[in-house]
Design a protein around this motif. Sequence first.
Motif, short mmCIF file in Angstrom:
data_model
loop_
_atom_site.label_atom_id
_atom_site.label_comp_id
_atom_site.label_asym_id
_atom_site.label_seq_id
_atom_site.Cartn_x
_atom_site.Cartn_y
_atom_site.Cartn_z
N UNK D 9 -10.78 15.57 -7.19
CA UNK D 9 -11.49 15.57 -8.43
C UNK D 9 -11.27 16.80 -9.22
N UNK D 10 -11.96 17.20 -10.14
CA UNK D 10 -11.62 18.52 -10.82
C UNK D 10 -11.70 19.78 -9.94
N UNK D 11 -12.38 19.62 -8.91
CA UNK D 11 -12.49 20.71 -7.92
C UNK D 11 -11.37 20.72 -7.15
N UNK D 12 -11.19 19.51 -6.23
CA UNK D 12 -10.31 19.46 -5.28
C UNK D 12 -8.61 19.68 -5.96
N UNK D 13 -8.44 19.28 -7.32
CA UNK D 13 -7.32 19.55 -7.61
C UNK D 13 -6.93 20.95 -7.60
N UNK D 25 1.37 24.01 4.06
CA UNK D 25 1.88 22.68 3.87
C UNK D 25 0.58 21.62 3.63
N UNK D 26 0.58 21.01 2.48
CA UNK D 26 -0.49 20.37 2.33
C UNK D 26 -0.18 18.98 2.04
N UNK D 27 -1.04 18.12 2.69
CA UNK D 27 -0.96 16.54 2.25
C UNK D 27 -2.22 16.16 1.78
N UNK D 28 -2.00 15.43 0.61
CA UNK D 28 -3.35 15.18 -0.15
C UNK D 28 -3.60 13.74 -0.09
N UNK D 35 -3.40 11.14 -9.03
CA UNK D 35 -3.99 12.69 -9.07
C UNK D 35 -3.19 13.16 -7.98
N UNK D 36 -2.98 12.54 -7.10
CA UNK D 36 -2.10 12.94 -5.71
C UNK D 36 -0.81 13.45 -6.07
N UNK D 37 -0.11 12.15 -6.92
CA UNK D 37 1.28 12.33 -7.32
C UNK D 37 1.47 13.68 -8.02
N UNK D 46 2.06 13.38 -0.28
CA UNK D 46 0.89 12.63 -0.81
C UNK D 46 0.86 11.30 0.50
N UNK D 47 -0.50 11.24 0.90
CA UNK D 47 -1.10 10.44 2.07
C UNK D 47 -1.43 8.83 1.56
N UNK D 48 -1.11 7.92 2.08
CA UNK D 48 -1.39 6.66 1.53
C UNK D 48 -2.81 6.18 2.21
N UNK D 49 -3.12 6.84 2.99
CA UNK D 49 -4.51 6.54 3.35
C UNK D 49 -5.16 7.84 3.99
N UNK D 50 -6.57 7.88 4.07
CA UNK D 50 -7.34 9.20 4.41
C UNK D 50 -6.49 9.54 5.87
N UNK D 51 -6.33 8.69 6.90
CA UNK D 51 -5.82 8.98 8.17
C UNK D 51 -4.41 9.78 7.91
#
Lengths: 292, 292, 292, 292
Positions: D9-13, D25-28, D35-37, D46-51
């Motif tokens: 969201x606004x904060x997370x971005x 190194x960050x996977x979002x 928003x991830x892309x 970019x992660x496809x799923x939370x895991x």
Amino acid sequence: MQIGLIGLGQMGSGIAANILKAGHELTVYNRTRAKAEALVSEGAKVANRPADACRGEAVITMLANDAAVEDTVYGDGGVLASLSKSAIHISSSTISVALSTRLAADHARKGQRYVAAPVFGRPEAAAAAKLFVVAAGAPDAVKTVMPVFDAIGQRTFTVSENASAANIIKLSGNFLIASVIESLGEAMALVGKAGIDKHQYLEILTSTLFGAPVYKTYGSLIADAKFEPAGFAAPLGLKDVRLALAAGDDLRVPLPLASLLRDRYLTLLANGGENLDWSAIAGLAAKDAGTK
Amino acid sequence: MQIGLIGLGQMGSGIAANILKAGHELTVYNRTRAKAEALVSEGAKVANRPADACRGEAVITMLANDAAVEDTVYGDGGVLASLSKSAIHISSSTISVALSTRLAADHARKGQRYVAAPVFGRPEAAAAAKLFVVAAGAPDAVKTVMPVFDAIGQRTFTVSENASAANIIKLSGNFLIASVIESLGEAMALVGKAGIDKHQYLEILTSTLFGAPVYKTYGSLIADAKFEPAGFAAPLGLKDVRLALAAGDDLRVPLPLASLLRDRYLTLLANGGENLDWSAIAGLAAKDAGTK
Amino acid sequence: MQIGLIGLGQMGSGIAANILKAGHELTVYNRTRAKAEALVSEGAKVANRPADACRGEAVITMLANDAAVEDTVYGDGGVLASLSKSAIHISSSTISVALSTRLAADHARKGQRYVAAPVFGRPEAAAAAKLFVVAAGAPDAVKTVMPVFDAIGQRTFTVSENASAANIIKLSGNFLIASVIESLGEAMALVGKAGIDKHQYLEILTSTLFGAPVYKTYGSLIADAKFEPAGFAAPLGLKDVRLALAAGDDLRVPLPLASLLRDRYLTLLANGGENLDWSAIAGLAAKDAGTK
Amino acid sequence: MQIGLIGLGQMGSGIAANILKAGHELTVYNRTRAKAEALVSEGAKVANRPADACRGEAVITMLANDAAVEDTVYGDGGVLASLSKSAIHISSSTISVALSTRLAADHARKGQRYVAAPVFGRPEAAAAAKLFVVAAGAPDAVKTVMPVFDAIGQRTFTVSENASAANIIKLSGNFLIASVIESLGEAMALVGKAGIDKHQYLEILTSTLFGAPVYKTYGSLIADAKFEPAGFAAPLGLKDVRLALAAGDDLRVPLPLASLLRDRYLTLLANGGENLDWSAIAGLAAKDAGTK
């Protein structure tokens, strides 16, 4: 007895009629003279000024608020200046504890007697001699004027030698009624928004735990959102809650529910509720819930 | 009818006895088995587990709170798993609107029926078959279990096809009672500090405008500051006010008086009031006034 | 300028010293004469009665409350009777909006001028000429006395031709401070009961969003529960909240947070808090939480 | 470090961008993939799923509310199931104390570590790496992730080994901000109805005792009644006040000012305030005063 009565509003007029019916001599004074003259056919004498209503054994004041009572008692030719020694001022208006205390002291200084005797009951009850009288003051004075109370009410409670005790009881009683109004307003806002029929809800309440007249009377007004005409107007509601809070302030008794009520009345009056019944604060709960 | 009853507290035990008296077959379950066995002499069968109380046409749950009802309904061998198709779950516990809504949906999904039927009345009323039942749910289901309500109460109010309406009414009713307690607490703190006799004050109130049982019952407890033993314990009072607020929150209905009550109950419980009657919040008004 | 000053409490004494330092001629009056004589060495003349402090171009009143100001202004030989035509009464006491309005009218009637000029700042600020002055009244009058304000404060805000506007701002300012106290009291009761160190908590608050002096000053008193000696005593806090509520009542502006504060102050004073700092209401939140 | 971040969201971005800038190194992961892309060009995977965001040393969750965090942590392929032994879940969402406590216990059971690290600051602060981080949890875990906090904030406060302490501080902080809003709303309703210019009033406040950013930011919005667009939306304000009250309820700490705020938010949302800034409750004070 020879009695005077100052203040012929809805309450005072009913009281006057019943005093006459009981056979007492009554002299009445009202700022608007027409209301006094309406009682002539029932046997009343009309006073031209307050002083002329103060010639007997007792004079009743039944006025709108502290200011009116102060004017009438302390003004030129007022009750204090006009009442004979030992005669009794019966104060039936809903006034502040502070003013009642001051009246007691000032009448004592003049050798006059003072009985605080506010009443419970709406104009219909006054007309029907069905008021409840709460009387406080020196026992001999209360005893002397008991025939007057018998004439106007269905029951008299003698509560204290300290006159202002009667005023505190009256104010706290009105606070309790306003509390019922507020609680019903909130409860009906809730059940109403949930889609429950408010009249059926009220029927459940009043046929189970809440059978008292206040629940029936006000519950019905609230269920219908019928706040006009005013039986007891919103500004009077504010006045009485304010006086209850003032009594609490003097005695250092916090009254958070009365504070809530005061804020409700201010909101109501700030938003055009001047002429509504005091139960109209219940409509604010519905409005806050977005259902009005 | 063949009925089950889960939960034999003070309320449930009285209800069970009256269902038996009315001639129905009753299987009872209680976590503490002794309470169930006490009813054997009156004709009850004892279930070893909740499921065994769910074999008939209807099962009543009368438990302490949401958590207990959730366990009993959704647990292994719980009501949801055990009730036959078309059989009726009568939920008489004072639970949240949210849980009642969820129960209605889940029973429907299983082809079972659900009636919310909270009751008004203290344990004595339960024992005397004098409860007031507020019932809501599908009309056929309510009709089917009406003989049960007739057996336990003096009057049943059928209010809505929407089961949770009954729960809102129950919660708002308890909110109204707690409001009476708070208002009396404040009024008595005021008149008490003014030196007025609290019992005479109560007598004036209840013989004039406030004749309802709640004023008599709670007014007397408050005048005596007699908050033990608890007829209805303070933590239950907090629970019910909290549930009323939660219902208001879901529907977006602000309830400022309920907010005040909630803060009172938290204060009471934070200061050792765990075992007091829920009317003990009235003592806080006196304490704040420095008179206790 | 030739100035008089009536009222040499903690605030008035500091103000007097700074007026003298700025080179004005100052005549001081105080009920307890000793405080006036303490200023002689700094150049002040001592008045034997209020009237003697009213001979110059302006007289400042810096008194405890409405009653003291009323006595001083309306009494025999009071300010109203003694001030020359066109001379200015600077009212710096924290008084009611109603009294300020009345003073404005009565001075106008006498051909005198009136400036309401309450100040923000504690006694240390008064001593250091660091007060903030909020001034309202006729522009020419405010302009005339500006050198006085320059002498006693770090900044003067001229807000309105309507004198009582300054009083409302002062009262609402104190209301805002009391609101900070209440909010910190509740927050600290919560984090304290959760086992969080209150000083670290305060450090987090004041180094992030709440850097204002009020948070630092009162936060520290609250974290330490150090409410003695009183920098500003609890009865004055009650007085000011009461006056803010009265202003709201006159204008029909409900102030629910001020109502809450009023109830807190009454509770504090009813329970022995007479001599505590006004921040002691924060201790009530902790007490209600059972942690004191 | 190898870090995951769930919730853009606004904060997370803003947080994500700063973590990348600091060289980690960050996977979002975000439900809405776009928003991830948007962060890929800055170096994010970019992660496809939370895991897939849970493979590193730590994963941050920055989500809207309890429900979102519960889904993400407890759902299939959620954080709890995916995080390696000893890896750290950094929970930065504003969630309930109860959920934070539960997360701490469940991660411990899995041999994972848990740090509660809510932040103070609006989206602009997140973008500028100027957040304040309040961190609580096992000291070794907090120490391990300190470089992450250094990357996103201007200062980190380590407050307790008990993770939920950080959540209580965050909630109480938001309660304090809402208290400022309410107090300013009431004060401005009063001075506004008295005819005083609100901007000048605010200038007086902020240049004297109330210099903190919260007074400037919200005072200005309130003086202008400019409640759109929402910097922090009203429903989030209600959520946080509700969570503060829930924390108080669990610990038995009454919070009457928070109760008042809750009722304000409900009123606002029941009357069309869904998309307004949370400071819009200040408009209710003006509305109650009849000035809007």
